[in-house]
Scaffold this motif. Structure first.
Motif, mmCIF file in Angstrom:
data_model
loop_
_atom_site.group_PDB
_atom_site.id
_atom_site.type_symbol
_atom_site.label_atom_id
_atom_site.label_comp_id
_atom_site.label_asym_id
_atom_site.label_seq_id
_atom_site.Cartn_x
_atom_site.Cartn_y
_atom_site.Cartn_z
ATOM 1 N N GLY A 47 0.834 -1.191 0.000
ATOM 2 C CA GLY A 47 0.000 0.000 0.000
ATOM 3 C C GLY A 47 0.874 1.248 0.000
ATOM 4 N N TYR A 48 0.263 2.416 0.284
ATOM 5 C CA TYR A 48 0.985 3.683 0.269
ATOM 6 C C TYR A 48 1.583 3.987 1.640
ATOM 7 C CZ TYR A 48 -1.505 4.505 -4.089
ATOM 8 O OH TYR A 48 -2.000 4.392 -5.350
ATOM 9 N N VAL A 87 -12.812 12.862 10.003
ATOM 10 C CA VAL A 87 -11.556 12.478 9.360
ATOM 11 C C VAL A 87 -11.745 11.072 8.806
ATOM 12 C CG1 VAL A 87 -9.128 11.916 9.739
ATOM 13 C CG2 VAL A 87 -10.145 13.888 10.908
ATOM 14 N N GLU A 88 -11.455 10.896 7.536
ATOM 15 C CA GLU A 88 -11.548 9.576 6.908
ATOM 16 C C GLU A 88 -10.190 9.229 6.313
ATOM 17 O OE1 GLU A 88 -14.075 7.503 6.806
ATOM 18 O OE2 GLU A 88 -15.668 8.765 7.642
ATOM 19 N N ILE A 89 -9.564 8.203 6.870
ATOM 20 C CA ILE A 89 -8.291 7.740 6.334
ATOM 21 C C ILE A 89 -8.579 6.476 5.533
ATOM 22 C CG2 ILE A 89 -5.953 6.963 6.891
ATOM 23 C CD1 ILE A 89 -6.299 8.590 9.550
ATOM 24 N N VAL A 90 -8.259 6.510 4.258
ATOM 25 C CA VAL A 90 -8.646 5.426 3.357
ATOM 26 C C VAL A 90 -7.419 4.826 2.687
ATOM 27 C CG1 VAL A 90 -10.911 6.482 2.964
ATOM 28 C CG2 VAL A 90 -9.020 7.014 1.410
ATOM 29 N N SER A 91 -7.553 3.596 2.219
ATOM 30 C CA SER A 91 -6.408 2.938 1.586
ATOM 31 C C SER A 91 -6.365 3.192 0.089
ATOM 32 C CB SER A 91 -6.448 1.438 1.846
ATOM 33 O OG SER A 91 -7.615 0.898 1.272
ATOM 34 N N GLU A 113 -2.735 9.533 11.060
ATOM 35 C CA GLU A 113 -3.304 10.032 12.323
ATOM 36 C C GLU A 113 -2.298 10.903 13.061
ATOM 37 O OE1 GLU A 113 -4.863 6.938 14.789
ATOM 38 O OE2 GLU A 113 -6.632 6.678 13.536
ATOM 39 N N ARG A 134 -18.912 5.747 -0.268
ATOM 40 C CA ARG A 134 -19.049 5.232 1.090
ATOM 41 C C ARG A 134 -18.861 6.361 2.124
ATOM 42 N NH1 ARG A 134 -14.772 3.281 3.819
ATOM 43 N NH2 ARG A 134 -13.578 2.853 1.935
ATOM 44 N N ARG A 167 -21.840 7.649 4.570
ATOM 45 C CA ARG A 167 -21.637 7.547 6.020
ATOM 46 C C ARG A 167 -21.957 8.865 6.725
ATOM 47 N NH1 ARG A 167 -15.867 5.553 8.320
ATOM 48 N NH2 ARG A 167 -16.952 3.630 8.786
ATOM 49 N N HIS A 168 -21.686 9.987 6.062
ATOM 50 C CA HIS A 168 -21.927 11.291 6.681
ATOM 51 C C HIS A 168 -23.203 11.960 6.170
ATOM 52 C CE1 HIS A 168 -18.136 11.128 8.806
ATOM 53 N NE2 HIS A 168 -17.581 10.688 7.697
ATOM 54 N N GLY A 187 -3.463 6.598 2.812
ATOM 55 C CA GLY A 187 -2.139 6.173 3.226
ATOM 56 C C GLY A 187 -2.157 5.353 4.475
ATOM 57 N N ASP A 188 -1.022 5.350 5.133
ATOM 58 C CA ASP A 188 -0.820 4.559 6.331
ATOM 59 C C ASP A 188 -1.603 5.164 7.497
ATOM 60 O OD1 ASP A 188 1.274 2.490 7.564
ATOM 61 O OD2 ASP A 188 1.033 4.170 8.921
ATOM 62 N N LEU A 189 -2.471 4.356 8.109
ATOM 63 C CA LEU A 189 -3.354 4.838 9.175
ATOM 64 C C LEU A 189 -2.593 5.506 10.303
ATOM 65 C CD1 LEU A 189 -6.245 4.859 10.393
ATOM 66 C CD2 LEU A 189 -5.778 2.595 11.317
ATOM 67 N N PHE A 190 -1.582 4.824 10.806
ATOM 68 C CA PHE A 190 -0.838 5.324 11.965
ATOM 69 C C PHE A 190 -0.135 6.641 11.635
ATOM 70 C CE2 PHE A 190 2.822 5.447 14.812
ATOM 71 C CZ PHE A 190 2.227 5.189 16.033
#
Lengths: 227, 227
Positions: free
Chosen positions: A56-57, A144-148, A129, A157, A161-162, A123-126
């Motif tokens: 992934g990114y 905040v939406e962190i997506v792959s 954030e 989606r 969701r919102h 990108g990378d979740l950790f």
């Protein structure tokens, strides 16, 4: 009437690609004895592309691709201490202060009073954030939406969701491929704010309708007021 | 009356720690000439703990910690081809088929007809999404939440987002630290299903009230029916 604004993070709100470029410059210097810079760049890009499916990114995958490339271009003769340097380059990237682009703090604050703001970042979740926390912008955003991956299904989606109607949503970002095309394809608006450096993998042709291009996020409030 | 069930993923629905253990075994074999296995394990755990702050949880960070440890224990003399092997071990982990624990497919299917199911999993976004897709369970879940840390604030946020009253929520997972204690602290229920192998970093004392421990996810439906 647009009431919800999506912002990309990397290279839209804060510098990111410059950090990769800086690290890649150090990578070239480290391996200057073994590989021509252009050849090294090509090999690294090939490794990154091949590894995208498994990694992934993100920075950790980038570091692993640099290590793999360093081993390959030296036929396994690269000293371990140089590979340790690549690991340190990665940690320096992960620890690097988050530098907002010009005008971002003011524009985000101004827009937050009259619009719902959603940060949509890939990108990378950790790592993402951590960057959002360090950016000082977290409390300006309603979500905040962190997506792959940023594809039409992802945007659909997130909006569902919102409870956001695509017709009332605009996405603001630097990547035509990730922030513009998939958003336009679901009937929403998109504003392209190009970043000075564009990763080769991100290249794509901009479409010619239903979107605007601005030079700086500072141009966003007047554009939204007029739209 | 519990109507919403949260499931942890790694080592609750599918095997995960066994994959790390298997890789660590290969790591010990690779470095057997340079380090005593117990010493190597200790050095690797130290590196993982020190790197958690920058890498977060996941396979890519684990691989980078293995590389760093291999370089350190050999005083930089480890051949690059051995480090390439560590990279390959990591790719094999990322590509490894998702193996469900016994009873998971049936229990999740049975519970999905009468409860809302939310998958709450910690770790690398890209890797977790890939595992969920490959698990074949994705469509049984009403929602999937991939988080970087499982603390009370995270659970509060997840339940608020889905409009779930903590009193009607039970979290099912193998980690006392991540799936049980933070959930109990926000007034929800928790069911501990221990996994055979527990990562040293995850050790924590179980509390003695407001939760149940079961030996297998197969015990979950009768427990919920009786609760």
């Amino acid at each position: 009437m647009i009431d919800t604004i999506g912002f990309d993070g990397d290279d839209t709100l804060w510098h990111n690609e410059s950090l990769f470029s800086m690290t890649q410059e150090r990578f070239r210097a480290l391996l200057a004895h073994a590989a021509d810079p252009a050849d090294l760049d090509r090999r690294l890009l090939e490794a990154e592309r091949a590894n995208l499916r498994v990694y992934g990114y993100g920075i950790k995958g980038f570091v692993l691709s640099m290590i793999e490339t360093a081993i390959a271009v030296t036929d396994g003769r690269v000293p371990a201490r140089d590979l340790q340097s690549l690991i340190e380059f990665g940690k320096a990237m992960l620890d690097h202060p988050v530098e907002l682009l010009p005008g971002v703090a003011e524009v985000v604050e101004a827009l937050s009073s009259r619009h719902r703001l959603i940060l949509v970042t890939k990108g990378d979740l950790f790592d993402q954030e951590s960057k959002i926390a360090r950016s000082g912008l977290a409390e300006r955003f309603d979500a905040v939406e962190i997506v792959s991956e940023k594809d039409p299904a992802t945007y659909r989606r997130v909006l569902a969701r919102h409870g956001v109607d695509p017709a009332r949503f605009v996405m603001v970002g630097n990547s035509v491929r990730s922030d513009i095309l998939p958003v336009l394809s679901i009937g929403a608006h998109a504003v392209h704010v190009p970043y000075a450096i564009t990763w080769a993998h991100e290249e794509a042709e901009p479409p010619d309708e239903h979107y605007r291009r601005i030079d700086s996020v500072l141009d966003l409030p007047p554009l939204l007021a007029a739209w």
